[in-house]
Design an enzyme around this catalytic site. Structure first.
Site, mmCIF file in Angstrom:
data_model
loop_
_atom_site.group_PDB
_atom_site.id
_atom_site.type_symbol
_atom_site.label_atom_id
_atom_site.label_comp_id
_atom_site.label_asym_id
_atom_site.label_seq_id
_atom_site.Cartn_x
_atom_site.Cartn_y
_atom_site.Cartn_z
ATOM 1 N N LYS A 160 0.865 -1.186 0.000
ATOM 2 C CA LYS A 160 0.000 0.000 0.000
ATOM 3 C C LYS A 160 0.897 1.230 0.000
ATOM 4 O O LYS A 160 1.927 1.257 0.703
ATOM 5 C CB LYS A 160 -0.899 -0.036 1.249
ATOM 6 N N SER A 203 -9.805 2.197 2.604
ATOM 7 C CA SER A 203 -8.839 2.913 1.793
ATOM 8 C C SER A 203 -7.825 2.023 1.076
ATOM 9 O O SER A 203 -7.204 2.458 0.115
ATOM 10 C CB SER A 203 -8.092 3.927 2.658
ATOM 11 N N SER A 206 -10.161 -0.214 6.746
ATOM 12 C CA SER A 206 -9.518 -0.139 5.430
ATOM 13 C C SER A 206 -8.841 -1.401 4.935
ATOM 14 O O SER A 206 -8.431 -1.455 3.779
ATOM 15 C CB SER A 206 -8.525 1.013 5.397
HETATM 16 N N1 GLN Z 1 -13.520 4.401 5.831
HETATM 17 C C1 GLN Z 1 -12.892 4.810 7.043
HETATM 18 C C2 GLN Z 1 -12.484 6.252 6.961
HETATM 19 O O1 GLN Z 1 -12.739 6.835 5.970
HETATM 20 C C3 GLN Z 1 -11.715 3.931 7.373
HETATM 21 C C4 GLN Z 1 -10.444 4.306 6.744
HETATM 22 C C5 GLN Z 1 -9.274 3.494 7.189
HETATM 23 O O2 GLN Z 1 -9.410 2.453 7.838
HETATM 24 N N2 GLN Z 1 -8.086 3.977 6.874
HETATM 25 O O3 GLN Z 1 -11.940 6.797 7.853
#
Ligand code: GLN
Length: 492
Positions: free
Chosen positions: A79, A154, A178
């Site tokens: 990532k 994400s 994410s």
């Molecule tokens: N969808 C969640 C957010 O927007 C989780 C994001 C994440 O785990 N980095 O914060």
């Protein structure tokens, strides 16, 4: 061999060790697939072909010399939130479009030591804020199961790359879902470890008390191999725990489903936005686990309604603090021709950050400001503790807790949900981060549009082995994790 991308991590490990194919052949095979198919999937931000081939040759030499580990010569995608020395690390942001890290994240360094070959860096929502990967400066990534849909976020690039067979496994990070939600949207297995299990050193911070790296792959077995590399104490991360790690691969059969008490939170299955197909598939998977000998126990998680508001105060508060370092002075994007220092700060930040990141910085700054701090931030911290206690109470009577990973399957690209609608989609994942618990997603079937559905299992602290083991048993008895998207069937 034309089907190297169909092999599991164990098969890759054994094939390399037994000289059935070389790491160079394997790496070239993946690079060819990326060149051919990633124009459609758009999972990679940076492909590091030259470095990958050099690492592959070194791996082949190590295998010949007898100094290989189980993963020497196996390719991986990281990532783009993990710092990679000499290679662009963007976190999906224009702010870091020109950032070449001078050092490796601990997770990346450990991967190198284990002999992994880095294929490249994969797309993500900007600074990991989002659930679709559309919040990336580099544009949307497509879901391999239906290119008109998002892969989730994400860690959407990680999920899409694996689901299209453009990497056998990948790193992800999970601040509020994410790893689990993109794994769910793309029909994969993904593990969010307990907070402190995996080093955050060199992992670009979003919300430091919630962020945790973890493995994403097709199966629990594949995840276990990567977890063996990622987990462990790191003196460079003061929040990483000094606690012995398990051998996650050796323990894959360590827990039996027979006698396992699975908690089913009443509140979770009554959430307004829960899609009927998702609910049906999750319930079918629980029935299967019951057939395998598990006991389903209805439980209460009374704080469910507080999850979204609590997370969306604490995460933006920490983000507003973490992201203050991007000021246009020290590194990252700098606005041109500033008239004075204030103009430099203002324009660098408003030109360098996308809309969602700016929204969260504003929310977080507000929540932390004098006069509102007690009403919002301190209160959210108190509720956070209640959420954690709710889970600990539940674990007095059950071994794991089951939930959907997300209330829906993958959204359409460009669906343009309002921020609040988007945030409500995180209902099943964010409490786990607030409590610091481990949780895993496993694929359990498809909705009427052939989009994958995921089952989430939440464990008590440090129960990563147990979660991997339970999902491994389930995957021995079912074949959802072996299903391939049409694009993954294509050969390069
Ligand atoms: N969808 C969640 C957010 O927007 C989780 C994001 C994440 O785990 N980095 O914060």
């Amino acid at each position: 061999m034309t089907d190297l991308h169909r092999l599991s991590i164990r098969e890759l490990s054994e094939g390399l060790a037994g000289a059935k194919f070389s790491s160079r052949e394997l790496t070239e095979h993946y690079l060819k697939r990326i060149a051919k198919l990633d124009t459609q999937v758009k999972s990679y931000v940076t492909v590091t072909a030259e470095q990958a081939l050099a690492q592959a040759d070194a791996a082949d030499a190590a295998i010949k010399a007898g100094t290989a580990t189980a993963l020497t010569g196996v390719p991986i995608a990281h990532k783009d939130i993990f710092c990679t020395q000499g290679i662009k690390t963007t976190a999906g942001s224009k702010m870091l479009d020109n950032f070449i890290s001078p050092y490796d994240a601990t997770v990346v360094a450990k991967g190198k030591t284990a002999g992994l070959v880095t294929l490249g860096k994969v797309n993500m929502d900007e600074f990991a804020m989002g659930s679709t990967s559309e919040n990336s400066f580099y544009g949307a990534t497509a879901n391999p199961w239906n290119l008109g849909h998002v892969p989730g976020g994400s860690s959407g690039g990680s999920a899409a790359a694996i689901a299209a067979d453009l990497a056998p496994f990948a790193t992800g990070t999970d601040t509020g879902g994410s790893i689990r939600q993109p794994a769910s949207f793309c029909g994969l297995t993904g593990l969010k470890p307990s907070y402190g299990r995996v080093s955050r050193f060199g992992m670009i911070a979003y919300a430091s008390s919630l962020d945790q790296g973890g493995p994403m792959a097709r199966s629990a077995e594949d995840c276990a191999y990567l977890m063996n590399v990622m987990a462990g104490h790191d003196a460079k991360d003061s929040t990483s725990v000094e606690k012995d790690v398990d051998d996650y691969v050796a323990n894959l059969n360590g827990t039996t489903v027979k006698g396992l008490r699975i908690g089913i939170p009443k509140q979770y299955f009554n959430v307004a936005g829960l899609d009927a197909d998702v609910k049906a598939r999750v319930e079918e998977s629980l029935k299967k686990l019951e057939e395998m000998g598990a006991t389903l126990v209805e439980i209460d998680l009374n704080m469910t309604e507080a999850y979204v508001p609590t997370y969306y105060l604490i995460a933006p508060a920490e983000a507003s603090s973490n992201l203050s370092r991007y000021d246009g002075v020290r590194y990252g994007y700098r606005a041109e021709n500033p008239v004075d220092l204030m103009d430099l700060y203002k324009r660098s930040r408003s030109e360098g950050f996308g809309a969602e990141v700016q929204r969260r910085i504003l929310i977080g700054t507000y929540a932390l400001s004098a006069g509102y701090y007690d009403a919002y931030y301190v209160k959210a911290q108190k509720v956070r503790r209640l959420i954690q206690q709710d889970f600990l109470k539940a674990f007095e009577s059950v071994d794991v807790i089951a939930a959907p990973a997300a209330p829906t399957t993958a959204y359409k690209i460009g669906a343009n949900l309002s921020p609040v609608e988007m945030y409500l989609g995180d209902i099943y994942t964010i409490a786990v981060n607030l409590a610091g618990l481990p949780a895993i997603n496993a694929p359990v079937g498809f909705d009427k549009d052939n989009l994958p559905v995921g089952l989430q299992l939440i464990g008590n602290y440090w129960s990563e082995s147990q979660l991997l083991s339970v999902v491994h048993q389930y995957q021995q008895a079912t074949d959802w994790h072996t299903k391939r998207a049409a694009i993954a069937e294509e050969n390069a």
